[in-house]
Each structure stands twice: as structure tokens, then as C-alpha cells.
Design a protein around this motif. Structure first.
Motif, mmCIF file in Angstrom:
data_model
loop_
_atom_site.group_PDB
_atom_site.id
_atom_site.type_symbol
_atom_site.label_atom_id
_atom_site.label_comp_id
_atom_site.label_asym_id
_atom_site.label_seq_id
_atom_site.Cartn_x
_atom_site.Cartn_y
_atom_site.Cartn_z
ATOM 1 N N ASN A 123 1.614 -38.629 17.204
ATOM 2 C CA ASN A 123 0.403 -38.922 17.974
ATOM 3 C C ASN A 123 -0.806 -38.749 17.067
ATOM 4 O O ASN A 123 -0.885 -37.771 16.309
ATOM 5 C CB ASN A 123 0.283 -37.977 19.170
ATOM 6 N N LYS A 124 -1.726 -39.666 17.135
ATOM 7 C CA LYS A 124 -2.854 -39.613 16.203
ATOM 8 C C LYS A 124 -3.733 -38.385 16.447
ATOM 9 O O LYS A 124 -4.443 -37.930 15.542
ATOM 10 C CB LYS A 124 -3.686 -40.891 16.286
ATOM 11 N N GLU A 125 -3.677 -37.819 17.674
ATOM 12 C CA GLU A 125 -4.499 -36.640 17.975
ATOM 13 C C GLU A 125 -3.876 -35.355 17.440
ATOM 14 O O GLU A 125 -4.505 -34.308 17.463
ATOM 15 C CB GLU A 125 -4.691 -36.516 19.500
ATOM 16 N N GLU A 126 -2.622 -35.426 16.986
ATOM 17 C CA GLU A 126 -1.941 -34.222 16.508
ATOM 18 C C GLU A 126 -2.321 -33.860 15.077
ATOM 19 O O GLU A 126 -2.085 -32.727 14.648
ATOM 20 C CB GLU A 126 -0.416 -34.417 16.555
ATOM 21 N N ILE A 127 -2.843 -34.810 14.348
ATOM 22 C CA ILE A 127 -3.019 -34.617 12.908
ATOM 23 C C ILE A 127 -4.453 -34.867 12.483
ATOM 24 O O ILE A 127 -5.238 -35.497 13.205
ATOM 25 C CB ILE A 127 -2.076 -35.547 12.115
ATOM 26 N N ALA A 128 -4.778 -34.350 11.303
ATOM 27 C CA ALA A 128 -6.121 -34.538 10.736
ATOM 28 C C ALA A 128 -6.078 -35.699 9.750
ATOM 29 O O ALA A 128 -5.353 -35.646 8.752
ATOM 30 C CB ALA A 128 -6.582 -33.255 10.040
ATOM 31 N N LEU A 129 -6.833 -36.750 10.053
ATOM 32 C CA LEU A 129 -6.911 -37.898 9.158
ATOM 33 C C LEU A 129 -7.989 -37.684 8.106
ATOM 34 O O LEU A 129 -8.934 -36.920 8.335
ATOM 35 C CB LEU A 129 -7.183 -39.163 9.982
ATOM 36 N N PRO A 130 -7.894 -38.330 6.927
ATOM 37 C CA PRO A 130 -6.876 -39.304 6.564
ATOM 38 C C PRO A 130 -5.572 -38.655 6.120
ATOM 39 O O PRO A 130 -5.520 -37.470 5.822
ATOM 40 C CB PRO A 130 -7.535 -40.057 5.409
ATOM 41 N N LEU A 131 -4.532 -39.483 6.047
ATOM 42 C CA LEU A 131 -3.233 -39.035 5.555
ATOM 43 C C LEU A 131 -3.202 -39.117 4.034
ATOM 44 O O LEU A 131 -3.961 -39.868 3.421
ATOM 45 C CB LEU A 131 -2.123 -39.905 6.138
ATOM 46 N N HIS A 132 -2.300 -38.335 3.436
ATOM 47 C CA HIS A 132 -2.163 -38.312 1.979
ATOM 48 C C HIS A 132 -0.690 -38.394 1.609
ATOM 49 O O HIS A 132 0.177 -37.888 2.339
ATOM 50 C CB HIS A 132 -2.751 -37.014 1.397
ATOM 51 N N ILE A 133 -0.429 -39.026 0.486
ATOM 52 C CA ILE A 133 0.919 -39.029 -0.089
ATOM 53 C C ILE A 133 0.800 -38.467 -1.503
ATOM 54 O O ILE A 133 -0.005 -38.951 -2.311
ATOM 55 C CB ILE A 133 1.523 -40.437 -0.129
ATOM 56 N N ARG A 134 1.598 -37.446 -1.769
ATOM 57 C CA ARG A 134 1.501 -36.771 -3.057
ATOM 58 C C ARG A 134 2.863 -36.255 -3.486
ATOM 59 O O ARG A 134 3.837 -36.316 -2.732
ATOM 60 C CB ARG A 134 0.504 -35.611 -2.970
ATOM 61 N N THR A 135 2.908 -35.719 -4.699
ATOM 62 C CA THR A 135 4.103 -35.040 -5.187
ATOM 63 C C THR A 135 4.008 -33.551 -4.894
ATOM 64 O O THR A 135 2.980 -33.049 -4.426
ATOM 65 C CB THR A 135 4.282 -35.278 -6.703
ATOM 66 N N ARG A 136 5.066 -32.842 -5.187
ATOM 67 C CA ARG A 136 5.198 -31.433 -4.811
ATOM 68 C C ARG A 136 4.196 -30.541 -5.536
ATOM 69 O O ARG A 136 3.890 -30.742 -6.715
ATOM 70 C CB ARG A 136 6.629 -30.987 -5.128
ATOM 71 N N LEU A 137 3.732 -29.519 -4.839
ATOM 72 C CA LEU A 137 2.873 -28.485 -5.412
ATOM 73 C C LEU A 137 3.584 -27.135 -5.312
ATOM 74 O O LEU A 137 4.438 -26.934 -4.439
ATOM 75 C CB LEU A 137 1.534 -28.408 -4.674
ATOM 76 N N ALA A 138 3.236 -26.224 -6.190
ATOM 77 C CA ALA A 138 3.828 -24.882 -6.157
ATOM 78 C C ALA A 138 3.565 -24.237 -4.796
ATOM 79 O O ALA A 138 2.456 -24.281 -4.274
ATOM 80 C CB ALA A 138 3.231 -24.025 -7.263
ATOM 81 N N GLY A 139 4.597 -23.649 -4.210
ATOM 82 C CA GLY A 139 4.456 -22.948 -2.941
ATOM 83 C C GLY A 139 4.540 -23.828 -1.714
ATOM 84 O O GLY A 139 4.367 -23.331 -0.589
ATOM 85 N N ASP A 140 4.805 -25.124 -1.871
ATOM 86 C CA ASP A 140 4.907 -26.022 -0.717
ATOM 87 C C ASP A 140 5.957 -25.537 0.272
ATOM 88 O O ASP A 140 7.083 -25.180 -0.107
ATOM 89 C CB ASP A 140 5.281 -27.440 -1.176
ATOM 90 N N ARG A 141 5.581 -25.555 1.550
ATOM 91 C CA ARG A 141 6.501 -25.187 2.627
ATOM 92 C C ARG A 141 6.288 -26.143 3.785
ATOM 93 O O ARG A 141 5.222 -26.760 3.903
ATOM 94 C CB ARG A 141 6.258 -23.746 3.105
ATOM 95 N N MET A 142 7.287 -26.252 4.659
ATOM 96 C CA MET A 142 7.109 -27.061 5.860
ATOM 97 C C MET A 142 7.871 -26.432 7.015
ATOM 98 O O MET A 142 8.751 -25.586 6.812
ATOM 99 C CB MET A 142 7.551 -28.514 5.628
ATOM 100 N N HIS A 143 7.512 -26.842 8.219
ATOM 101 C CA HIS A 143 8.232 -26.329 9.384
ATOM 102 C C HIS A 143 8.503 -27.476 10.338
ATOM 103 O O HIS A 143 7.900 -28.550 10.251
ATOM 104 C CB HIS A 143 7.448 -25.208 10.077
ATOM 105 N N TRP A 144 9.456 -27.262 11.244
ATOM 106 C CA TRP A 144 9.831 -28.284 12.212
ATOM 107 C C TRP A 144 10.365 -27.608 13.462
ATOM 108 O O TRP A 144 10.583 -26.392 13.507
ATOM 109 C CB TRP A 144 10.885 -29.233 11.624
ATOM 110 N N LYS A 145 10.534 -28.396 14.491
ATOM 111 C CA LYS A 145 10.954 -27.878 15.790
ATOM 112 C C LYS A 145 12.290 -27.154 15.663
ATOM 113 O O LYS A 145 13.237 -27.662 15.074
ATOM 114 C CB LYS A 145 11.086 -29.034 16.788
ATOM 115 N N GLY A 146 12.366 -25.955 16.206
ATOM 116 C CA GLY A 146 13.592 -25.178 16.169
ATOM 117 C C GLY A 146 13.698 -24.236 14.996
ATOM 118 O O GLY A 146 14.581 -23.387 14.958
#
Length: 467
Positions: free
Chosen positions: A380-403
């Protein structure tokens, strides 16, 4: 003779606690003598042990129509004996080509992968396989010829953990001759693989040429070797556990899995049996897959380096691994490869980003949610802060997901997915303007912090190039 073998196998099972009443048992059945004897034996004790039996038969696509006929034979016998039958065909030749491994390794990997799937599907307690006492002798002899490492002489395990239960081998206490006699008495005519008679294969050479000579000196050689296998296995299990404890205490590791180091005097204070095993634990940690040209010669070079009086020396191991002795410390480290270029691009909505390898990422608004697949992402466009970015990995990168409780390092996600190290640094990552990782493209989808509904969607599509 039928009753004698049944008695021997039952005693062997009870000694090693191979079965429990009421268990679900998958049985690997090729149609050959060993597996047919095993299936028939288990059928004979099914009522007494209240077993649920499921026969698993696999066509490896290595013998044209003969292997298909094997499946049909096993299916017919299972119908006769009232056993659930699961048959499948695995494209071993293609897998072998894709993975660049030998035929036997490819077949084994695919076979055990299918076994694992069926163990989970049926929540099975055991996977029973038909290896017998002569197989054990052959395996121990092959270990003697091929290896200088004592840990390779523990042979075929009677029982080991596997997926939802254990792999068991109830026939390890009997010989091939006893199995053939049992089949004759039971009036079972198994399928015969003609390659079993070709002595160009190492195992068949031992089977046809060496073991008969050993049996002239000791007709009970299978029992002797089985006892040796069990005692060596117990010793090895203990030593590996002790080595693992010391490894955790004295070896320094980096997070990327490319470096290991220890203080030489601390290492040399350990027993030599533990030193060897710690050395191999380090190699297993650093290499994704042990190189074929890694041998006991490298172990000798390692210990020679430890004993050297020279202060700062180094040696090279396969696959660009370097061992360096520096001021009382030994460091294992991979030679640095040229780092792939990093990138960071803004993805407008609507808009598109192109990559040098021909891959593209396209974003656009969509009022309808169509579902997602590996190469598309909706939010949903209201869930995220625009603009979007595409990049390569940075030190300390983490992500989370449902569950998922908390978040997970990208490094660990890559490791779980078996992504080669050379591909991780150039992998495209989709983030919002706050830096939150939304999609490890083509691999893992994240979950935005805020959840909205009844808004228009942003759809992102990834088209793969040569990555």
C-alpha cells in the motif's frame, strides 16, 4: 534359515533400539535384494510392532527403461503385501550437470532430498534403509584406502537423526549371503542392477575381489567390522564434541565467514586429537564446500607451519585460502577478491531502473491487488515513505517480516538461502526513503512497520538479467 535371519535382525534392532511400537516407518525400496528383504521383514513384524509402513521407490533416470520397470515391480509387490507405495522419478543427469558433481553424489543428494520431503509429509518416525553387514565392510575398506583421517573410519551408522525422526539400518548385522537365503526361502525374486557386477566401481571391486579373501580368514568379518564401526563412532562422537567446545573457546571468527584465527600456544596446549579436529572445524566453517583438492597433505602443511621457527610465514590452501603465521597467531583468511561495484538508485513511481547485467525493476501504481510471486512485490502506498530506492548491501543491514520476532541480518538470510558469497555484495535491495528494507529482490519480502488498508497499491516487478 528365514526364521534365523528374522531372529538375528530382531535381536540387532532391540540391541540398538531401532524401532518403537506404533511408529510410522518409511522404507527405501529399490526393488533389489537388500531393500526387498528389508521390506518383507518389516511386513512380517508389522502386526506385532503396530507399524505403519510406507515404501519409497525412486527412479534416478540412470538406466533407461530398467529403472522404470523397478518402480513398477516395487509397486506390484507393495500392492501384494498391502504396503502404501510412493514412487517418483528424479532427473539425476540434469542435476549432476547443474551442480557439477559425480553421478553417485548427485543421486544421493536428490534421493535424500526426496526422503526428507516424505519424512515431513508423513511426520515419519523412521526411514529404514537396506544396508547390510557386507556393505559395512566395503565402506570401512574404502575409508582405509582413500583417507588418512581417523574420523572417516566410523563406517555406516546404525542409527542417526534425520528430519522428523531417524534413519535406521536393521540389516547391518547380517550378510549378503543371509539376505539371499532369506529371499529364496520367502520366494521373493528381486530386481538385479547389472552395474553391481562391474568391478570398475571401487565398491564393487572390494565386493568381488577383496571381501571373499577376508572371509576365508574370518567368516564373521561383518560382525567384527560392525563392532569396530560402533566403537570408533562412539569415540569420534565424543572427540568431536570436545573439539567443538575448545573451538568455541579459542578460535576467533569474523561475521562474514572469511576469517578464523587462534593463539598458537593456546592451540598447541590442546591434545593432538583435538588439534586435528579443530583444524577441520575451521575448514568447514570457512569453506562453503570443501574443495576436491583439499587432502591430508594440507593437514601436514598446517602442522608444519605451527612447528616452524620462523616468525612470519604463510602457505596457500585451495580456493584462495591463505594461512599466515603472525607474531604467535595463526590466521586463516581468504585472499581478497575485487569488490563488485556498489550502486544506489532512486526508483520513481511510476518509473524503472536498469542494471548492467540486463535486469530491470519497474514500479507503477495499481488499484487492484493481484498477489505476489518471487519476482513481484505489492504494498500500500500509505505504508511506506517515498521515494523508493534500490541499492546494494550496507554493513549492519537487517530486515523483518510477518511472523518474525525482531529482525534478521541480511548475511544470515543469504546463508540460509545458500547464496554464494560472490553474489551477495551485488544483490539488489529495495528500501523506502527511511531506509527500511522492503524486498531483498527475488529472495525475501519484508513487512512495513505501518499497515494500511483501502489505499491504492504500488506494484514492483523485477525482470532477471544475468545475475
Amino acid at each position: 534359515m528365514e526364521a534365523k535371519m528374522k531372529s538375528s535382525v530382531t535381536a540387532f534392532m532391540k540391541k540398538h533400539q531401532l524401532l518403537t511400537k506404533g511408529a510410522t516407518v518409511l522404507v527405501g525400496v529399490s526393488g533389489g535384494p537388500d531393500s526387498m528383504a528389508l521390506l518383507h521383514f518389516l511386513c512380517s513384524i508389522r502386526k506385532e510392532w503396530e507399524l505403519r509402513l510406507i515404501a519409497i521407490s525412486i527412479d534416478h533416470q540412470l538406466r533407461d527403461t530398467e529403472s522404470e520397470a523397478d518402480l513398477g515391480y516395487v509397486s506390484k509387490m507393495c500392492d501384494r503385501w498391502n504396503v502404501t507405495f510412493i514412487g517418483t522419478s528424479l532427473d539425476v543427469p540434469s542435476y549432476k550437470q547443474e551442480k557439477q558433481v559425480g553421478t553417485q553424489i548427485a543421486a544421493r543428494q536428490m534421493r535424500y532430498g526426496f526422503f526428507a520431503e516424505q519424512m515431513e509429509k508423513y511426520e515419519a518416525d523412521y526411514l529404514a534403509l537396506g544396508h547390510h553387514g557386507d556393505d559395512q565392510v566395503e565402506t570401512m575398506l574404502m575409508g582405509l584406502v582413500r583417507s588418512a583421517n581417523s574420523s572417516d573410519f566410523s563406517g555406516i551408522p546404525v542409527k542417526r537423526d534425520f528430519v522428523t525422526g531417524c534413519i535406521i539400518r536393521p540389516l547391518l548385522g547380517v550378510t549378503k549371503k543371509e539376505i539371499n537365503t532369506y529371499l529364496e526361502a520367502s520366494e521373493i525374486i528381486p530386481r538385479i542392477d547389472p552395474t553391481n557386477n562391474e568391478t570398475i566401481y571401487t565398491r564393487n571391486f572390494f565386493r568381488k575381489k577383496t571381501i571373499p579373501l577376508l572371509k576365508e580368514k574370518n567368516s564373521n568379518i561383518h560382525t567384527t567390522v560392525q563392532h569396530l564401526s560402533e566403537t570408533l563412532g562412539e569415540d569420534e562422537q565424543y572427540l568431536r564434541a570436545q573439539a567443538g567446545k575448545v573451538f568455541n573457546e579459542i578460535v576467533e571468527l569474523d561475521e562474514e565467514g572469511t576469517l578464523a584465527a587462534f593463539e598458537i600456544d593456546v592451540f598447541q596446549a590442546q591434545h593432538s586429537a583435538l588439534q586435528r579436529r579443530i583444524f577441520h572445524l575451521i575448514l568447514n566453517y570457512l569453506y562453503n564446500r570443501l574443495p576436491k583438492d583439499l587432502s591430508y597433505v594440507h593437514e601436514e602443511q598446517f602442522f608444519a607451519l605451527l612447528q616452524s621457527d620462523k616468525g612470519n610465514v604463510q602457505i596457500d590452501f585451495p580456493a584462495h585460502l591463505k594461512l599466515e603465521k603472525v607474531y604467535g597467531k595463526l590466521i586463516f583468511n581468504f585472499l581478497p577478491e575485487e569488490a563488485p561495484p556498489s550502486f544506489h538508485k532512486t526508483l520513481e513511481v511510476p518509473g524503472r531502473v536498469d542494471f548492467p547485467d540486463g535486469s530491470t525493476v519497474t514500479a507503477f501504481y495499481n488499484n487492484t491487488y493481484y498477489g505476489q510471486d518471487k519476482h513481484s512485490y505489492f504494498c500500500n502506498k500509505e505504508e511506506i515513505a517515498l521515494p523508493l530506492h534500490i541499492r546494494t548491501r550496507l554493513a549492519g543491514d537487517r530486515m523483518h517480516w510477518k511472523g518474525l520476532e525482531g529482525s534478521k541480518k541480511l548475511k544470515d538470510i543469504f546463508i540460509d538461502a545458500k547464496v554464494p558469497k560472490k553474489d551477495r555484495a551485488k544483490w539488489p535491495i529495495l528500501t523506502d526513503n527511511n531506509g527500511e528494507i522492503l524486498w531483498l529482490i527475488g529472495l525475501k519480502k519484508g513487512q512495513p512497520d505501518s499497515q494500511k488498508s483501502n489505499t491504492s497499491y504500488i506494484q514492483i516487478i523485477y525482470e532477471k538479467g544475468d545475475m
